[in-house]
Each structure stands twice: as C-alpha cells, then as structure tokens.
Design an enzyme around this catalytic site. Structure first.
Site, PDB file in Angstrom:
ATOM      1  N   ASN A  21     -63.486 -95.386 -11.980  1.00 41.14           N
ATOM      2  CA  ASN A  21     -63.332 -93.955 -11.719  1.00 41.14           C
ATOM      3  C   ASN A  21     -64.622 -93.276 -11.239  1.00 41.14           C
ATOM      4  O   ASN A  21     -64.626 -92.074 -11.006  1.00 41.14           O
ATOM      5  CB  ASN A  21     -62.753 -93.252 -12.950  1.00 41.14           C
ATOM      6  CG  ASN A  21     -61.305 -93.683 -13.171  1.00 41.14           C
ATOM      7  OD1 ASN A  21     -60.691 -94.293 -12.277  1.00 41.14           O
ATOM      8  ND2 ASN A  21     -60.758 -93.394 -14.334  1.00 41.14           N
ATOM      9  N   CYS A 116     -51.035 -93.844 -11.521  1.00 39.35           N
ATOM     10  CA  CYS A 116     -50.126 -94.186 -12.614  1.00 39.35           C
ATOM     11  C   CYS A 116     -49.150 -93.058 -12.913  1.00 39.35           C
ATOM     12  O   CYS A 116     -49.486 -91.887 -12.812  1.00 39.35           O
ATOM     13  CB  CYS A 116     -50.931 -94.527 -13.856  1.00 39.35           C
ATOM     14  SG  CYS A 116     -51.830 -96.059 -13.652  1.00 39.35           S
ATOM     15  N   ASP A 310     -57.631 -92.493 -21.620  1.00 38.43           N
ATOM     16  CA  ASP A 310     -57.477 -93.894 -21.199  1.00 38.43           C
ATOM     17  C   ASP A 310     -57.859 -94.874 -22.318  1.00 38.43           C
ATOM     18  O   ASP A 310     -57.687 -96.073 -22.171  1.00 38.43           O
ATOM     19  CB  ASP A 310     -58.351 -94.169 -19.971  1.00 38.43           C
ATOM     20  CG  ASP A 310     -58.062 -93.185 -18.873  1.00 38.43           C
ATOM     21  OD1 ASP A 310     -57.064 -93.359 -18.173  1.00 38.43           O
ATOM     22  OD2 ASP A 310     -58.804 -92.193 -18.749  1.00 38.43           O
ATOM     23  N   VAL A 332     -54.041 -84.709 -22.902  1.00 37.53           N
ATOM     24  CA  VAL A 332     -54.433 -84.645 -21.484  1.00 37.53           C
ATOM     25  C   VAL A 332     -53.207 -84.798 -20.577  1.00 37.53           C
ATOM     26  O   VAL A 332     -53.022 -84.012 -19.638  1.00 37.53           O
ATOM     27  CB  VAL A 332     -55.504 -85.711 -21.167  1.00 37.53           C
ATOM     28  CG1 VAL A 332     -55.908 -85.639 -19.692  1.00 37.53           C
ATOM     29  CG2 VAL A 332     -56.726 -85.518 -22.062  1.00 37.53           C
TER      30      VAL A 332
HETATM   31  N1  EPU Z   1     -53.986 -81.299 -13.403  1.00 39.73           N
HETATM   32  C1  EPU Z   1     -53.250 -80.245 -12.913  1.00 39.73           C
HETATM   33  N2  EPU Z   1     -53.459 -79.865 -11.611  1.00 39.73           N
HETATM   34  C2  EPU Z   1     -54.372 -80.481 -10.804  1.00 39.73           C
HETATM   35  C3  EPU Z   1     -55.126 -81.563 -11.335  1.00 39.73           C
HETATM   36  C4  EPU Z   1     -54.900 -81.953 -12.641  1.00 39.73           C
HETATM   37  O1  EPU Z   1     -52.421 -79.663 -13.614  1.00 39.73           O
HETATM   38  O2  EPU Z   1     -54.502 -80.103  -9.631  1.00 39.73           O
HETATM   39  C5  EPU Z   1     -53.737 -81.757 -14.799  1.00 39.73           C
HETATM   40  C6  EPU Z   1     -53.135 -83.153 -14.834  1.00 39.73           C
HETATM   41  O3  EPU Z   1     -51.750 -83.134 -14.628  1.00 39.73           O
HETATM   42  C7  EPU Z   1     -53.512 -83.619 -16.231  1.00 39.73           C
HETATM   43  C8  EPU Z   1     -54.873 -82.958 -16.427  1.00 39.73           C
HETATM   44  O4  EPU Z   1     -54.973 -81.906 -15.480  1.00 39.73           O
HETATM   45  O5  EPU Z   1     -52.610 -83.130 -17.174  1.00 39.73           O
HETATM   46  C9  EPU Z   1     -56.049 -83.886 -16.267  1.00 39.73           C
HETATM   47  O6  EPU Z   1     -55.986 -84.545 -15.003  1.00 39.73           O
HETATM   48  P1  EPU Z   1     -57.308 -84.944 -14.201  1.00 39.73           P
HETATM   49  O7  EPU Z   1     -57.316 -84.201 -12.915  1.00 39.73           O
HETATM   50  O8  EPU Z   1     -58.464 -84.788 -15.105  1.00 39.73           O
HETATM   51  O9  EPU Z   1     -57.057 -86.473 -13.933  1.00 39.73           O
HETATM   52  P2  EPU Z   1     -57.285 -87.275 -12.591  1.00 39.73           P
HETATM   53  O10 EPU Z   1     -58.543 -86.835 -11.935  1.00 39.73           O
HETATM   54  O11 EPU Z   1     -56.040 -87.339 -11.793  1.00 39.73           O
HETATM   55  C10 EPU Z   1     -58.798 -89.112 -13.673  1.00 39.73           C
HETATM   56  C11 EPU Z   1     -58.730 -90.601 -13.802  1.00 39.73           C
HETATM   57  C12 EPU Z   1     -57.677 -90.979 -14.821  1.00 39.73           C
HETATM   58  C13 EPU Z   1     -58.032 -90.333 -16.151  1.00 39.73           C
HETATM   59  C14 EPU Z   1     -58.173 -88.812 -15.985  1.00 39.73           C
HETATM   60  C15 EPU Z   1     -58.640 -88.123 -17.239  1.00 39.73           C
HETATM   61  C16 EPU Z   1     -59.319 -91.341 -11.599  1.00 39.73           C
HETATM   62  C17 EPU Z   1     -58.901 -91.986 -10.326  1.00 39.73           C
HETATM   63  N3  EPU Z   1     -58.380 -91.186 -12.513  1.00 39.73           N
HETATM   64  O12 EPU Z   1     -57.520 -88.722 -13.199  1.00 39.73           O
HETATM   65  O13 EPU Z   1     -57.764 -92.386 -14.970  1.00 39.73           O
HETATM   66  O14 EPU Z   1     -57.013 -90.603 -17.083  1.00 39.73           O
HETATM   67  O15 EPU Z   1     -59.114 -88.529 -14.939  1.00 39.73           O
HETATM   68  O16 EPU Z   1     -59.872 -88.628 -17.640  1.00 39.73           O
HETATM   69  O17 EPU Z   1     -60.492 -91.002 -11.791  1.00 39.73           O
HETATM   70  C18 EPU Z   1     -56.968 -94.589 -15.084  1.00 39.73           C
HETATM   71  O18 EPU Z   1     -58.103 -94.967 -14.782  1.00 39.73           O
HETATM   72  O19 EPU Z   1     -56.065 -95.385 -15.440  1.00 39.73           O
HETATM   73  C19 EPU Z   1     -56.635 -93.159 -15.031  1.00 39.73           C
HETATM   74  C20 EPU Z   1     -55.387 -92.709 -15.081  1.00 39.73           C
END
Ligand code: EPU
Length: 441
Positions: A21, A116, A310, A332
C-alpha cells in the site's frame, strides 16, 4: 487451489519487503517527475504488475531488476480508453492517477475500479476534492473522464473521514497545484508518511501538522526520486498471527516495531510473545506462541494509530483459540466479516452483530451492517473446503487451514493471495507448512 494438511506449527523465518500500500502509490508518484525514479524493496506481487501496466500504457518506461524498480516518465503520453480499460476491475490504484495525469497531460481517464469486496468503497471524497482543485469530471459507460481546462489550484479541504486513498489523492494532486493546499482530517498511516517522504525527495513542500492537518505548498516541477519502500506491516502481522494460531514461532525479517506498535500490544494482550531485533540491516520481530492458553480481548479497528482493519482477519483466526469471549468491532469497512462464515464451517464459534459492540459507536452502527463479531473460544478447528472472498480474508483462511486438524482445500489463492503476498507458497513451505498444489493431468 491449494491443499493444506493442517496441525503443524509454523517454525522458521520469512522476509517481508516493501508495503503493497506504499509501493503502488510511490509508483504513481513517479509519473510526476521530470526525471527517472528508483524504488527499492519492491515485492513480487500482482498489484505491482497492475500498476506497471498502467504506467506503461501512459508511456512510462518501467523495468524491474531484482526488487528494484526503475521508472522513466520523461515521455508520458495519453493512453486510449481501450488500453486503460484492460486494467478495469483489477485494483483501486487507477483513481490515484488523476492528479498526476492532469498535471502532466491536462486530462485523465479512469476505468472502473477493482480491489477487495469489503464494503461499498465509494470514491466520492476523491472526485469531490478533484473538482475543488479545478478538475472537470465526466462519467460515461466506459469510465470517468477528467480534464483541467484552467489548471489545478490549491484548496482548503476537510475529509468527512480520514480516508487513506483520498488523502493520497489530495497529496498527489496538491504537490503541483498552484498555491497552497490545507487538508484537514487527513489519514496519517505510516504508508502515507512514507509517500510524503517520496514526494519530498521529488521536491515537494509538505508539512504534517498536529490534529490530522497536512499543508502542501504547490511547486512548478518535481524530479525523480530514489527510495526504499517501508516494510509491509500487514504481511508482517499476517505471519505473526499464523505463528500464534498454529502454536509456532516465526521470525519476520524486516518487520518494524514503530509501525506495528498497536498490533504488538494486541498480540501481547492475547498472550502471544514477541522479541524485537532492531538491527537496521537484517533485524525484524520474532513472534511465537508461549505454550500458555491465549486470552480473550475486546478490540476495534480504526484509522492509524488504531488497530488496522487489515490486521483484523488474521487476529480473529488467532482469537478462535483464545480461552473465552472476544469482541472485534470493525469500524473502517461495513462488510469485512464475510469470511467468518467459512471459519464457522471449520468449527469456529463466531456470531456477527449490527450493533457497535464493546467500543465507541461508529458510522455503521445505525445502518444495520453486521460489523461486530463475538468469538467464543477455544474451538477445535477442523479441515474444510474453503472459498477465498478477498485478499486479507484469504490469508486468514490459509492460517485457519494450517491450524486445523485434517486436510483443507483452499480455492481462489491465485486470484486473491498473489495480489498482496509475495512468494507465499515458498514462504509457507520454508516454515514447514504441509501444502501442495493439486496434480493437473
Ligand atoms: N471512503 C468513502 N469515500 C471515499 C473514500 C473512502 O466513503 O471516497 C470510505 C471507505 O468506504 C471506507 C473508509 O472510507 O469505509 C476508509 O477507506 P480508505 O479510503 O481509507 O481505504 P482505501 O484507500 O480504499 C486503503 C488500503 C486498504 C486498507 C485501507 C484502510 C490500498 C490500495 N488499500 O484502502 O488495504 O484496508 O486503506 O487502511 O492502499 C488491502 O491491502 O487489502 C486493503 C484493502
């Protein structure tokens, strides 16, 4: 499909490399440079291949030599919708290309996102912030088209929730926007701080203030960087939990105490033991089961510095072996307990609730999502045929199968596990796991 003969403690050593990530985001940052970038400690995982493909269709020359990635963005060019759409549904990273492509080319096209299936995963924060920066966003059947007819300018923006991706979106866009950006309620995960280090090496001016405020002063030009990715703390915690659940002992070379403090506290509260070797070159953390019964705990996931979402799945597998009732409140994502139905079929005693159990009320409590789990242990796990639903849940299925008596068949490993775990079969074999691939005729 992987065949796992369970009941053998995992013993030995594994190496973790750069965090998935961070690596994928640092690769996107390379697009912003006027000269080549070099990223070290890059893991051989599918998400890196996906981002490599995305960079290449945009004219970036990408070469991998061992675990060092060379990226030359000097001839960045627009790509056709069809070329980009080859990568539709493979990952969530394409959304982060918006800012860098708008700066370099004045337009961007983003395919449907993958990643995912652990909740709705909307991108409203991303698109809203991009519009504030001055981007015009148009959606059609193929995907999302963005342009910046008047360039991009700095913004004052507060995130509704400290989203990791949306914080990265703002960083990658603000570094070259005209003027200053102030982001409030930003995510401050170690991977984000490492991305800030990458951008700073490129010439960006980014100040991380207290209370989740990040200030970015836009600059006219960024150059390439040389950077070693921070180690993958999710992978490290996965091996730690595997050691605990199988009553084994695993030295995770590369695991960093500072980034894993919250996990280490939980690991010790459950009854696991660990020892930190902080040698800067080949240090790591040894995790083991001390032979005494594991203890139940009440936990909730949260943004950093809380317990990572995670880490939740591998910890839950270990908690099936704790002596008493444990609680895991997932705050989360709204839908990150789907995998527990397979664990139940293996004999685990896990019930899901829509209430916010054992902690602070969260966003999902009043919306009827099954986002709290009660785990009653210890349960004797028995072998089963398991279908992996997503990356992290998939690894926890592997752990459960290794902890269980008998032979399990785990389906979906190539589709999910290889996205984020490098050489996991070799690593498992090296730890003494009894695994095999079915013989194909
Ligand atoms: N959210 C919104 N709107 C948005 C963006 C996010 O409502 O525009 C919500 C999401 O639905 C969720 C929360 O905010 O409920 C947190 O989401 P976040 O944006 O922090 O997650 P992400 O950036 O999509 C990354 C990692 C994930 C990890 C999360 C939290 C990457 C590629 N993915 O996802 O990792 O779980 O941060 O730490 O960096 C994994 O590695 O398996 C994985 C899923």
């Amino acid at each position: 499909m992987l065949i796992i003969h369970g009941g053998t403690p995992l013993e030995g050593e594994v190496q973790v490399r750069g965090a998935k990530n961070l690596v994928s985001k640092a690769m996107v940052a390379a697009l912003l440079g006027t000269s080549p970038s070099v990223l070290r400690s890059v893991p051989a995982i599918r998400d890196v291949e996906v981002v490599t493909g995305l960079l290449r269709v945009h004219g970036v020359d990408v070469e991998l030599d061992g675990d060092t990635l060379y990226m030359d963005p000097t001839s960045v060019e627009s790509a056709g919708v069809e070329e980009i759409n080859v990568h539709a549904g493979t990952s969530r990273i394409p959304i982060l290309l918006c800012g860098p492509l708008l700066h370099r080319l004045g337009r961007a096209f983003i395919p449907d996102l993958g990643g995912c299936n652990i909740g709705g995963r909307p991108i409203d924060f991303h698109l809203d912030a991009l519009r504030e920066f001055g981007a015009v966003v148009e959606k059609d059947a193929a995907g999302t088209h963005l342009s910046a007819p008047n360039g991009l300018h700095g913004i004052r923006y507060e995130l509704e929730y400290p989203s990791v991706g949306a914080t990265e979106q703002v960083l990658l866009t603000a570094v070259m926007a005209k003027g200053t950006t102030e982001l409030r309620n930003a995510a401050i995960e170690p991977e984000i701080i490492d991305l800030i280090c990458v951008l700073q090496k490129m010439g960006a001016i980014i100040k991380v203030h207290t209370n989740r405020v990040i200030e970015i002063v836009g600059v006219d030009e960024l150059k390439g960087y040389r950077h070693r990715a921070l180690p993958d703390r999710i992978e490290a915690a996965s091996w730690a939990s595997a050691a605990l659940a199988t009553e084994g002992s695993v030295f995770v070379r590369g695991a960093l105490q500072a980034d894993m403090m919250t996990f280490l506290n939980v690991f010790r509260s459950i009854g696991g033991a660990y020892e930190v070797d902080d040698d800067p070159v080949d240090g790591g953390i040894r995790f083991w089961h001390p032979g005494t019964p594991l203890k139940p705990v009440a936990l909730e996931t949260d943004v950093h510095p809380g317990l990572m979402t995670d880490w939740q799945q591998p910890i839950v597998v270990a908690l099936t072996q704790a002596d008493g009732l444990s609680i895991m409140h997932e705050t989360v994502y709204e839908n990150r307990f789907g995998y527990t139905s397979e664990l139940r079929r293996m004999g685990a005693n896990i019930e899901l609730y829509s209430d916010c159990l054992g902690g602070t009320p969260c966003r999902w409590g009043r919306r009827n999502f099954l986002h709290s789990a009660v785990i009653a242990g210890p349960s004797k796990l028995h072998a089963a045929d398991l279908q992996i639903p997503d990356l992290r849940a998939g690894f926890s299925h592997l752990i459960a199968a290794m902890a269980a008596e008998g032979t399990s068949r785990v389906y979906g490993v190539d589709r999910y596990i290889t996205r984020g775990y490098e050489n996991f079969e070799e690593k498992l074999l090296g730890l003494g796991a009894k695994i095999e691939r079915p013989v194909t005729k």
